[in-house]
Structures are given as C-alpha cells and as structure tokens.
Design an enzyme around this catalytic site. Structure first.
Site, PDB file in Angstrom:
ATOM      1  N   LYS A 269       0.838  -1.208   0.000  1.00 43.83           N
ATOM      2  CA  LYS A 269       0.000   0.000   0.000  1.00 43.83           C
ATOM      3  C   LYS A 269       0.871   1.256   0.000  1.00 43.83           C
ATOM      4  O   LYS A 269       0.575   2.218  -0.708  1.00 43.83           O
ATOM      5  CB  LYS A 269      -0.928   0.004   1.214  1.00 43.83           C
TER       6      LYS A 269
ATOM      7  N   HIS B  90       0.789  -6.969  17.651  1.00 43.53           N
ATOM      8  CA  HIS B  90      -0.296  -7.939  17.678  1.00 43.53           C
ATOM      9  C   HIS B  90      -0.875  -8.052  19.080  1.00 43.53           C
ATOM     10  O   HIS B  90      -0.228  -7.736  20.073  1.00 43.53           O
ATOM     11  CB  HIS B  90       0.145  -9.316  17.167  1.00 43.53           C
TER      12      HIS B  90
END
Length: 117
Positions: A62, A104
C-alpha cells in the site's frame, strides 16, 4: 519527505481458519527465511508471526502504491528482525531504509510502513 504510508490489520481468528482450510497459505505468504523462523515458533506464536508478516507485506504494498499484484508480490517482500529484534524490510532481496512497525494482540496483528524519499 514521505513518499508513502501503508497500514494493514489482520484478524488472527480468521487467519487461523484460512490456515486450517488451506495449509499452503503459509508458504504463499512467507519467504524461505521467514518460514524457517515460523517453524521454530510455538503454534500460538506462529499465528502472530504469520499475521504480522502478512499485515506488514500488505502495508508495504500500500505504501508503494501498487498493492499486492504484478508489481509487488508477497515473496518480493521479506521482513527479518535485525540484531536488536526490530523488523527490517527487504524488497526484491534488497534491504530498504523504510520504516516498519508490527504489533499484535490476542485477536489482531497490524503493521504500518513509512517510505521516505
């Protein structure tokens, strides 16, 4: 000057379902060096590692402005920890100077990439 910013998040329970149905997905995402690290981890850490790497590769694509596809494949991007444990990016086997952060939790893995000119 910032050339590109990419951000991605992965739901770990969803990723676990994908791996259960399609075990070869792991090899589609990870390079050989990443896979060796993955294999050395405990199962719950494997899921976090895979989720983090997948999110990081999506975020990098991206930031490049291409997305994953013809100009940027998953195996073109490799994330390996440096001597201090921080992730560093390789693109087409070349170390980049781009910035990457991976995180995470129990349910999510996320990554952000910043590419400077």
């Amino acid at each position: 000057m910032i050339k590109g910013i990419g951000l991605d998040i992965v739901e770990l329970p969803r990723l676990k379902n994908i791996i259960t149905r399609t075990p070869r997905f792991v090899n589609k995402v990870l390079t050989m060096r990443e896979y060796e690290i993955y294999q050395s981890l405990k199962p719950h850490r494997q899921l976090e590692f895979l989720g983090g790497r997948f999110a990081a590769k999506e975020a990098y694509a991206k930031a490049l402005g291409t997305g994953i596809g013809e100009h940027c494949r998953l195996h073109d991007i490799e994330i390996i920890a440096n001597d201090l444990g921080a992730p560093v990016l390789y693109f087409c086997n070349e170390l980049t100077s781009d910035f990457i952060s991976i995180t995470h939790t129990e349910k999510y893995a996320a990554a952000q990439v910043i590419i400077l000119v």
